[in-house]
Design a protein around this motif. Structure first.
Motif, PDB file in Angstrom:
ATOM      1  N   THR A 124       0.854  -1.189   0.000  1.00 35.16           N
ATOM      2  CA  THR A 124       0.000   0.000   0.000  1.00 35.16           C
ATOM      3  C   THR A 124       0.888   1.237   0.000  1.00 35.16           C
ATOM      4  OG1 THR A 124      -1.668  -1.216   1.243  1.00 35.16           O
ATOM      5  CG2 THR A 124      -1.830   1.177   1.295  1.00 35.16           C
ATOM      6  N   ILE A 125       0.617   2.138  -0.896  1.00 29.84           N
ATOM      7  CA  ILE A 125       1.461   3.328  -1.047  1.00 29.84           C
ATOM      8  C   ILE A 125       0.586   4.576  -1.028  1.00 29.84           C
ATOM      9  CG2 ILE A 125       3.076   4.544  -2.587  1.00 29.84           C
ATOM     10  CD1 ILE A 125       3.892   1.800  -3.706  1.00 29.84           C
ATOM     11  N   LEU A 140       4.254   7.529   2.401  1.00 33.02           N
ATOM     12  CA  LEU A 140       4.041   6.403   3.316  1.00 33.02           C
ATOM     13  C   LEU A 140       3.792   5.138   2.514  1.00 33.02           C
ATOM     14  CD1 LEU A 140       2.123   8.308   6.039  1.00 33.02           C
ATOM     15  CD2 LEU A 140       3.818   6.546   6.573  1.00 33.02           C
ATOM     16  N   ARG A 141       4.490   4.076   2.882  1.00 34.05           N
ATOM     17  CA  ARG A 141       4.358   2.800   2.180  1.00 34.05           C
ATOM     18  C   ARG A 141       4.291   1.699   3.229  1.00 34.05           C
ATOM     19  NH1 ARG A 141       7.342   3.823  -3.429  1.00 34.05           N
ATOM     20  NH2 ARG A 141       7.315   6.094  -3.340  1.00 34.05           N
ATOM     21  N   ARG A 142       3.410   0.753   2.986  1.00 39.78           N
ATOM     22  CA  ARG A 142       3.172  -0.277   4.006  1.00 39.78           C
ATOM     23  C   ARG A 142       3.216  -1.662   3.368  1.00 39.78           C
ATOM     24  NH1 ARG A 142      -1.691  -2.572   5.030  1.00 39.78           N
ATOM     25  NH2 ARG A 142      -3.005  -0.802   4.421  1.00 39.78           N
ATOM     26  N   LEU A 488       1.476 -12.611  10.027  1.00 39.45           N
ATOM     27  CA  LEU A 488       1.961 -11.352   9.448  1.00 39.45           C
ATOM     28  C   LEU A 488       1.550 -10.182  10.325  1.00 39.45           C
ATOM     29  CD1 LEU A 488       0.851 -12.053   5.763  1.00 39.45           C
ATOM     30  CD2 LEU A 488       3.201 -12.093   6.628  1.00 39.45           C
ATOM     31  N   ARG A 489       2.319  -9.107  10.215  1.00 36.49           N
ATOM     32  CA  ARG A 489       1.913  -7.842  10.825  1.00 36.49           C
ATOM     33  C   ARG A 489       2.352  -6.707   9.906  1.00 36.49           C
ATOM     34  NH1 ARG A 489       6.950  -6.453  13.282  1.00 36.49           N
ATOM     35  NH2 ARG A 489       6.086  -4.405  13.637  1.00 36.49           N
ATOM     36  N   PRO A 490       1.634  -5.584   9.949  1.00 30.93           N
ATOM     37  CA  PRO A 490       1.962  -4.497   9.032  1.00 30.93           C
ATOM     38  C   PRO A 490       3.077  -3.605   9.575  1.00 30.93           C
ATOM     39  CG  PRO A 490       0.027  -3.916  10.312  1.00 30.93           C
ATOM     40  CD  PRO A 490       0.432  -5.298  10.760  1.00 30.93           C
ATOM     41  N   VAL A 491       3.903  -3.101   8.674  1.00 29.62           N
ATOM     42  CA  VAL A 491       4.919  -2.094   9.023  1.00 29.62           C
ATOM     43  C   VAL A 491       4.858  -0.994   7.958  1.00 29.62           C
ATOM     44  CG1 VAL A 491       7.378  -1.619   9.377  1.00 29.62           C
ATOM     45  CG2 VAL A 491       6.416  -3.790  10.148  1.00 29.62           C
ATOM     46  N   ALA A 492       4.893   0.255   8.423  1.00 37.39           N
ATOM     47  CA  ALA A 492       4.877   1.393   7.510  1.00 37.39           C
ATOM     48  C   ALA A 492       6.276   1.993   7.401  1.00 37.39           C
ATOM     49  CB  ALA A 492       3.895   2.453   8.018  1.00 37.39           C
ATOM     50  N   PHE A 493       6.574   2.511   6.217  1.00 39.81           N
ATOM     51  CA  PHE A 493       7.863   3.131   5.940  1.00 39.81           C
ATOM     52  C   PHE A 493       7.591   4.547   5.437  1.00 39.81           C
ATOM     53  CE2 PHE A 493       8.106  -1.404   5.494  1.00 39.81           C
ATOM     54  CZ  PHE A 493       9.272  -1.746   6.181  1.00 39.81           C
TER      55      PHE A 493
END
Lengths: 526, 526
Positions: A124-125, A140-142, A488-493
């Motif tokens: 996701t971007i 933000l990218r996840r 799984l778990r989400p991480v945002a960058f």
């Protein structure tokens, strides 16, 4: 090769404490004896898993997918030795185990496809909006990342498909998590054969050895130590409610609590609506008895409860189901313990004041055989005594007579969480079914019509889960591709330079996966 | 209107047990007094929520989306009364609260878009394969359904955006779950104004009143009773670790355990890499002090820990940050209790043998003001005493000097789960950062570069979450559209007649939503 080893990554070890298993069909002990893994083995396996985690989590999609396929190939390559050993250890017939092997291999290959396709990343971007006022939006990218080492507890009733290389292992490995399997003590030889197939695939795929370890054992202490180990980040379990609750407790009491995905118990209500009962009662009775007694009824989705309205048609259905059940042959159960529990559960129903025994199957002709059992009671008694709604694992079911649809709805409202609910209905029953379906959807993971709950398809739309206590976590499934989400778990960058970003969310979509940009799917997505 | 009511659906009640709140900027009590909801109010609210659940869960997408927009409109329509009351109750300045109102309203509208778009349903169809051998495949269709009534605990530090109509409420309502808010006792007037706005939207949207209830109160017993209530199916909480852990315990001990989404504590490490430190140390110091002291540091993502390599450049950074901090004005904190905790935490660091006080902000000039605090220690001391890594909620931060990158990596490896990690880096730092990012990704929910962690964008790619103890459940986020997933669970439908299927997965895609068929996205999907 079966020599009773513990596999800590590539290292096969023998322990001095040993256990053996029996052939439930004969009661005889099987050779060899097996190592009983201790706490040191747990620590060694989890430390190795943790060390392997970063490299395994960083594998690209084709590498990880090919690894899953290599496991599948290695399982097939074991050949008939696997089937023969599984037959001896489980009492299950050849055809069933061959089918189960196909399912296990198919499941691994399906997860390989899932890995390659990349939807599980949920890439996701939200691009930067530098000119937004009053504040610019950052870039933000996840993506989803694996949670870490996963402990898997093999189930007794599917020595292949829910055990060492079963759905929990396949989905955790697909997610990028190293796996430590606590082998089921009822089929340790089968387990070891499969464990060695996985370890060989780890090696041939060039992955760090800690991606997979195998801990045979017959003590609760082993499982408890594994769940308590701080390096373990999630648990997959299929088994009894008592076992699942014990692991949930240990996981909740850790300094860092972790999720436990325990698939525990279900009686899988079947609602036979009036028009269907009138039109094809004996056909439904035949399907029911077949689903109930198949594999000695040792399925999580076994139909343990029939709900129908009191009527002459129900009398005929009961008589026909009883007649059919009384002709069923007894089948060997998986273990002496499971057989003893079944007999105890059946005995409790048979001697219950409010329960009538409709029929039993043909008498037992050997050790550990389940003799089918069919009971009936009425809704008021069923509502009054929750014990009548407890799972009896095996081919035992209870028919509950309801006065009317209101009382039937009351019984449903009082049920605990279930894996499945089945509707036997004809067109004239649809209005009544339509009002019940939303209520059922709150209580079960799968609603099916005019079929039987046994037989769980491994596909994208499957949910083999359901509200507590069917499982420990009703937000998930243990069968089907959605099972990967559990690990799984989400991480945002935010504002990371292109080279520091995970490849999955770099500009230009280098992995050619489905992504959402600003909430809209990219055109290039498959 | 603010009269201290409890709102049980459309019914406003007064309780005889009352509480009041103070203006933290003046220490004066505010009027009116507020009802303290008791266990009877909890039962009434949860019973009404359960009764409303089936109808609310069944709302179509436009109806539910319009309801969320009506809430947003009603909040705007309160006008300046809301801002004035929130200023008095929180000590926060007008501009901040106006911005927060915009965020709250924007969040509700974003979830309305999410509801309409329908991705959250995860609609998945595996059509029947009647000719498959050896067994045909049934028709299987899956959607996400809401879990049931959700309890939301408002946070003190965002009296609008994380409170009565904040992210937890918006995402739970978007999912189709009735919401019962336990109002935060520090801003009960603000809470009541917003609660009435929601209740009015429920009524004007023609929804059952039980979709929303509001329980003000200042006792732990109220929150405990709400989480223990068997009708509540999930919990959203933002607050202290102690509070979150208490709710997790209650939820785990229920006859039916339920998920708790608690966003608890984080010190949000900032890693200042050598090249960045050398090139723009004073610019970084300025950004840091601004992020640290903004809003008296009362943010979950406040930068409470700076990691850097010992060097003359670090000395200069420390001096500059200290110089800037010593010029910062004190700001009123949200409550006397939060202020007291801040002073206690700062005092513990100031008197710690291994900690040097670099600077304090300008002295306090009124009640409940936070005087900024900046400390330093070295990595060996930080590693030796875990207490140095505990959150001090407010504008307090500690700089940890590391010998080299290995020691810095060791500090990171020893950190508890965090909401964020920030990298201050230049191009020459990228190789070092690249090795740390995978390690950080295991420990945090968001990694950001050359910015500051405060300021959490509400968007699709945001993760405001992280491994325990940053949150109770690292698989989720409490900010951004992904937050809706917390209140959903999957249900599969097998071989159901078209009219009995949920509309979302009927043939022809009547809702025109994104769906997967046989693992592949439908062409018609938006």
């Amino acid at each position: 090769m079966i020599d009773g080893s513990i596999l800590i990554g590539a290292d096969a070890r023998q322990a001095t404490t040993r256990f053996t298993t029996v052939n439930p069909a004969t009661g005889e002990s099987l050779t060899p004896s097996f190592s009983s893994a201790d706490r040191d083995a747990v620590s060694a396996a989890t430390a190795l898993a943790q060390a392997a985690f970063p490299a395994y989590a960083a594998t690209d999609l084709p590498t990880r997918a090919a690894f899953l396929e290599a496991i599948a190939d290695n399982i097939v390559a074991i050949g008939d030795d696997l089937i023969v050993r599984a037959m001896a250890e489980s009492g299950l017939p050849r055809a069933r185990l061959e089918g189960e092997r196909g399912r296990t291999v198919g499941q691994l290959k399906l997860f390989a496809q899932v890995v390659r396709q990349g939807d599980w990343l949920d890439a996701t971007i939200d691009p930067a909006l530098p000119d937004r006022t009053p504040l610019p939006r950052p870039d933000l990218r996840r993506i989803n990342v694996p949670v870490g080492p996963v402990a898997v507890f093999g189930a007794s009733n599917f020595p292949l498909a829910f055990s060492v290389a079963g759905g929990d292992t396949a989905s955790a490995l697909a997610a990028g998590c190293p796996v430590i399997v606590k082998g089921h003590p009822a089929h340790p030889g089968t387990g070891e054969l499969v464990a060695r197939a996985i370890a060989a695939a780890v090696a041939s795929s060039g992955l760090p050895a800690g991606v997979f370890s195998y801990l045979p054992g017959d003590t609760n202490d082993l499982g408890g130590a594994l769940v308590a180990d701080p390096r373990v980040q999630a648990v997959g379990f299929t088994g009894s409610r008592g076992g699942g609750l014990a692991l949930m407790r240990i996981a909740a009491e850790r300094a860092q609590p972790i999720p436990v995905y325990a698939e525990m118990s279900s009686i899988n209500p079947v609602i036979v609506f009036p028009a269907a009962l009138a039109a094809r009662g004996s056909e439904i009775a035949a399907g029911f008895v077949q689903s109930l007694t198949m594999g000695a009824g040792q399925f999580c989705t076994n139909p343990g409860l029939i709900l129908a309205l009191d009527s002459p048609e129900l009398d005929a259905f009961v008589a026909e189901a009883g007649r059919l059940l009384s002709g069923t042959q007894p089948l060997t159960m998986l273990t002496p313990g499971i057989h003893a529990s079944f007999d105890k559960g059946v005995e409790a129903l048979a001697t219950h004041d409010a329960v009538r025994t409709i029929a039993r199957g043909c008498p037992s002709a050997g050790p550990n055989q389940a003799v089918g059992a069919l009971f009936e009671t009425d809704a008021s008694h069923f509502l009054a005594d929750r014990a009548l709604g407890h799972e009896v694992f095996g081919s035992s079911s209870i028919i509950v007579r309801c006065r009317d649809l209101d009382e039937l709805a009351q019984v449903i409202a009082g049920l605990e969480g279930q894996l499945t609910a089945t509707l036997q209905l004809d067109a004239a029953d649809e209005p009544a079914a339509a009002t019940l379906i939303p209520v059922l959807a709150q209580r079960v993971g799968r609603i099916l019509a005019n079929g039987w709950p046994t037989g769980v398809e491994v596909c994208h739309a499957m949910v083999h889960g359901g509200p507590y206590p069917a499982t420990s976590d009703g937000r998930t499934t243990s069968v089907g591709t959605l099972a990967i989400d559990r690990f799984l778990r989400p991480v945002a960058f935010q504002n990371l330079a292109p080279t520091l970003l995970p490849v999955a969310v770099r500009d230009g979509n280098p992995w050619d996966i489905a992504r959402r940009v600003d909430g809209v799917r990219e055109a290039s997505a498959r």
